[in-house]
Scaffold this active site. Sequence first.
Site, mmCIF file in Angstrom:
data_model
loop_
_atom_site.group_PDB
_atom_site.id
_atom_site.type_symbol
_atom_site.label_atom_id
_atom_site.label_comp_id
_atom_site.label_asym_id
_atom_site.label_seq_id
_atom_site.Cartn_x
_atom_site.Cartn_y
_atom_site.Cartn_z
ATOM 1 N N ASP A 32 47.154 39.789 33.696
ATOM 2 C CA ASP A 32 45.715 39.641 33.523
ATOM 3 C C ASP A 32 45.383 40.184 32.132
ATOM 4 O O ASP A 32 46.204 40.872 31.510
ATOM 5 C CB ASP A 32 44.993 40.425 34.617
ATOM 6 C CG ASP A 32 43.489 40.223 34.596
ATOM 7 O OD1 ASP A 32 43.010 39.295 33.923
ATOM 8 O OD2 ASP A 32 42.787 41.013 35.246
ATOM 9 N N PHE A 33 44.183 39.910 31.628
ATOM 10 C CA PHE A 33 43.798 40.417 30.305
ATOM 11 C C PHE A 33 42.948 41.684 30.414
ATOM 12 O O PHE A 33 43.397 42.770 30.080
ATOM 13 C CB PHE A 33 43.051 39.347 29.507
ATOM 14 C CG PHE A 33 42.546 39.847 28.179
ATOM 15 C CD1 PHE A 33 43.426 40.105 27.144
ATOM 16 C CD2 PHE A 33 41.195 40.099 27.986
ATOM 17 C CE1 PHE A 33 42.973 40.595 25.917
ATOM 18 C CE2 PHE A 33 40.730 40.583 26.770
ATOM 19 C CZ PHE A 33 41.622 40.833 25.738
ATOM 20 N N ASP A 34 41.716 41.536 30.891
ATOM 21 C CA ASP A 34 40.794 42.673 30.946
ATOM 22 C C ASP A 34 41.298 43.745 31.898
ATOM 23 O O ASP A 34 41.606 43.462 33.064
ATOM 24 C CB ASP A 34 39.405 42.206 31.398
ATOM 25 C CG ASP A 34 38.725 41.347 30.347
ATOM 26 O OD1 ASP A 34 38.292 41.898 29.327
ATOM 27 O OD2 ASP A 34 38.655 40.117 30.551
ATOM 28 N N ASP A 206 44.471 44.177 37.742
ATOM 29 C CA ASP A 206 43.638 45.360 37.994
ATOM 30 C C ASP A 206 42.425 45.077 38.866
ATOM 31 O O ASP A 206 41.659 45.984 39.177
ATOM 32 C CB ASP A 206 43.141 45.942 36.661
ATOM 33 C CG ASP A 206 41.989 45.132 36.084
ATOM 34 O OD1 ASP A 206 42.113 43.879 36.009
ATOM 35 O OD2 ASP A 206 40.964 45.738 35.735
#
Length: 268
Positions: A32-34, A206
């Site tokens: 994932d990024f954020d 997350d």
Amino acid sequence: MAETVRPIHPLTTDEAWAFTASRASATTFFFDFDGVLSPVTDDPDASQPVPEVLGVLERLADSVARVAIVSARPVSFLRSRFADLDHVDLHGLYGLEVWHDGQVVTEPAALDFVPAMTELADQARTELPAEILVEYKRLSVALHYRTAPDQGRTVERWAHEQAERLGLRIQHGRMVVELKPPVDQDKGMVITEGVRNAGCAWYFGDDMSDIKAFDALRAREAVDPAFFGMAVAVANPETGAEVSSAADLTLESPDAVAAFLTEGLRRF
């Protein structure tokens, strides 16, 4: 040479890395990024990957079969942060957009909703409290209430009303509600397809949407005794406990992710 036996969950990080190194040519890493590669920020446009991430992803891509980022962000945003990484695939908007081999492929069924999303973003800016950040993503609209948590119920109620009116779907996240097309596509489906021919895969997430990706790894293990999946949660005070409980391992921050990968690459 005898095939390495898949380790059994729960397992130590040493065991996980040892098995991964033995299957490097058949391994995919998903991120994932954020909150995983970048700290979560009040202004989504201000998010940047932590400094060590670009280098470590490049080294990882040289060591395993595939590296991919699977995010709620549009591909255009991800490209602006990872343009120098030639061998990292980008799945934007939960997989509605994919950047692979220099091209963007968009799910055709979602394109019909671009006009509705444009109007919806304008409507949200007019009708919702000024503190709510409206993020227009072309194929979806995200309503962020991180700077005004007391407005969460108002945002939720408005989003559900619009989803019912327009036939859209709701995606909940960390202090955000997202309206997206009624197209069957989520992170779990991206991972299900992405591990179809893999011998090993890791997923770092997350948020609540990442649990579907964890579940996809478990499902693949259930039908393929040779496949090994590693689910890694990146802790946060908002959704961390639930996401961590679904993972094999928990790391404390994006900086910790970069350090963890740097250490793991020494095993290859």
